[in-house]
Write a protein that holds these residues in place. Structure first.
Motif, short mmCIF file in Angstrom:
data_model
loop_
_atom_site.label_atom_id
_atom_site.label_comp_id
_atom_site.label_asym_id
_atom_site.label_seq_id
_atom_site.Cartn_x
_atom_site.Cartn_y
_atom_site.Cartn_z
N PHE A 1 31.12 44.82 22.11
CA PHE A 1 30.53 43.76 22.93
C PHE A 1 31.27 42.44 22.71
N GLU A 2 31.64 42.17 21.46
CA GLU A 2 32.32 40.92 21.14
C GLU A 2 33.65 40.79 21.89
N GLU A 3 34.35 41.89 22.01
CA GLU A 3 35.63 41.88 22.72
C GLU A 3 35.43 41.57 24.21
N ILE A 4 34.40 42.17 24.79
CA ILE A 4 34.10 41.92 26.20
C ILE A 4 33.64 40.48 26.41
N GLU A 5 32.80 39.97 25.52
CA GLU A 5 32.35 38.58 25.63
C GLU A 5 33.54 37.63 25.62
N LYS A 6 34.44 37.83 24.68
CA LYS A 6 35.62 36.97 24.58
C LYS A 6 36.46 37.05 25.84
N LYS A 7 36.66 38.26 26.35
CA LYS A 7 37.45 38.46 27.56
C LYS A 7 36.82 37.76 28.76
N TYR A 8 35.50 37.92 28.91
CA TYR A 8 34.83 37.31 30.06
C TYR A 8 34.85 35.79 29.99
N LEU A 9 34.48 35.23 28.86
CA LEU A 9 34.38 33.77 28.75
C LEU A 9 35.75 33.11 28.92
N ALA A 10 36.80 33.76 28.44
CA ALA A 10 38.15 33.22 28.63
C ALA A 10 38.51 33.24 30.12
N ALA A 11 38.15 34.33 30.81
CA ALA A 11 38.44 34.43 32.24
C ALA A 11 37.60 33.44 33.04
N TYR A 12 36.36 33.24 32.63
CA TYR A 12 35.50 32.30 33.35
C TYR A 12 36.04 30.87 33.24
N LYS A 13 36.51 30.51 32.06
CA LYS A 13 37.11 29.19 31.87
C LYS A 13 38.39 29.07 32.69
N ASP A 14 39.21 30.10 32.66
CA ASP A 14 40.45 30.10 33.42
C ASP A 14 40.17 30.03 34.92
N GLY A 15 39.12 30.73 35.36
CA GLY A 15 38.77 30.73 36.77
C GLY A 15 38.35 29.37 37.27
N LYS A 16 37.66 28.62 36.43
CA LYS A 16 37.26 27.26 36.82
C LYS A 16 38.48 26.38 37.03
N GLU A 17 39.51 26.60 36.24
CA GLU A 17 40.72 25.79 36.34
C GLU A 17 41.60 26.23 37.50
N LYS A 18 41.58 27.53 37.84
CA LYS A 18 42.51 28.06 38.82
C LYS A 18 41.87 28.46 40.14
N GLY A 19 40.54 28.32 40.25
CA GLY A 19 39.89 28.54 41.53
C GLY A 19 39.49 29.96 41.85
N TYR A 20 39.07 30.72 40.85
CA TYR A 20 38.54 32.06 41.10
C TYR A 20 37.31 32.30 40.23
N THR A 21 36.59 33.37 40.52
CA THR A 21 35.42 33.76 39.73
C THR A 21 35.64 35.17 39.20
N PRO A 22 35.59 35.38 37.87
CA PRO A 22 35.77 36.72 37.33
C PRO A 22 34.48 37.52 37.34
N VAL A 23 34.60 38.82 37.51
CA VAL A 23 33.44 39.69 37.40
C VAL A 23 33.91 41.08 36.98
N PHE A 24 33.15 41.72 36.08
CA PHE A 24 33.42 43.11 35.72
C PHE A 24 32.79 44.02 36.77
N LEU A 25 33.54 45.02 37.20
CA LEU A 25 33.01 46.07 38.07
C LEU A 25 33.17 47.41 37.37
N VAL A 26 32.13 48.23 37.45
CA VAL A 26 32.21 49.62 36.97
C VAL A 26 32.42 50.48 38.21
N LEU A 27 33.65 50.93 38.41
CA LEU A 27 34.02 51.62 39.64
C LEU A 27 33.73 53.11 39.56
N ASP A 28 32.45 53.45 39.52
CA ASP A 28 32.11 54.87 39.59
C ASP A 28 32.01 55.28 41.06
#
Length: 252
Positions: free
Chosen positions: A23-50
């Motif tokens: 869980f910690e690895e996923i939290e770190k990945k998401y929060l880093a992407a969310y911060k990056d998205g605010k700076e670069k104009g996108y919104t990150p989201v995890f999808l489970v492609l079943d």
């Protein structure tokens, strides 16, 4: 064709296939992407492609008589503009449950319930793990081209059946919660949505109001997950994440 290759056929978005151990690895990945998205104009989201989520995308296109997913997205966004989220939640609850009270306090009966007063600041995003704690297959982190996080639900709508709101309705409610609590869709499966919440509820009174809204949006969250409104309030109070699950065992 793999599920990820199918996704590429539907969406011309930048994404990363994810593998993780904790869980910690996923939290770190998401929060880093969310911060990056605010700076670069996108919104990150995890999808489970079943298979079920991909089938939902296909059904959404069939319903709109198009082979272009962006036609579906644009219609969802346009429909959302005309939906009053507060009126919708009250009406939707009345249509789908027999539990519409006149007073919020009527939902709560456990007078001696002791609420957890601790900050709940871990972002677990359990939807990308299975019941045994193993990371699921075909998980991707998508860079959705929008600076309005609530619009993510227009792109990856998974509702409209088994008492789950339609994507446009989800967008309208998510916008309301984003403006009020900074709630952002962070992970989506075919029957679940998890939100990251930047401004968690800080009082029990507000948490109770929010719990009733969550129940209106997804009554399974009480009936089949938390079990009582008190436990739902406990899960919302000072918590940076929200969880929704709709029982979709009936074939759609």
């Amino acid at each position: 064709m793999s599920n990820i290759e199918n996704f590429k056929e539907l969406y011309n978005f930048e994404f990363e296939e994810i593998k993780a151990e904790s869980f910690e690895e996923i939290e770190k990945k998401y929060l880093a992407a969310y911060k990056d998205g605010k700076e670069k104009g996108y919104t990150p989201v995890f999808l489970v492609l079943d298979d079920n989520l991909l089938e939902t995308f296909e059904i959404n296109m069939e319903d709109e008589d198009t082979d272009n997913m962006m036609d579906v997205v644009n219609k969802n966004l346009e429909k959302a503009k005309s939906i009053n989220p507060i009126e919708f939640l009250e009406k939707f609850q009345g249509q789908n449950t027999d539990d519409l009270k006149e007073n919020i306090d009527e939902y709560f009966s456990e007078i001696d319930y002791e609420f957890d007063d601790d900050d709940k600041s871990n972002l677990e995003l359990s939807t990308v793990f299975d019941y045994d704690g193993n990371f699921k297959d075909n998980v991707i982190l998508v860079k959705v081209p929008t600076t309005k996080p609530y619009e993510v639900l227009a792109y990856f709508g998974m509702g409209g059946y088994n008492e789950c709101p339609f994507p446009a309705e989800q967008v309208a409610v998510a916008k309301y919660w984003y403006e009020k609590y900074g709630a952002v869709p962070a992970a989506i499966t075919y029957d679940e949505i998890e939100f990251y919440v930047e401004k968690p509820v800080q009082t029990l009174e507000e948490a109770k109001k929010l719990a009733v809204e969550h129940y209106a949006f997804c009554y399974d969250i009480v009936d089949q997950c938390y079990g009582t409104f008190e436990k739902l309030v406990d899960g919302l109070y000072k918590n940076i994440q929200w969880y929704f699950w709709w029982d979709k065992r009936i074939k759609f």
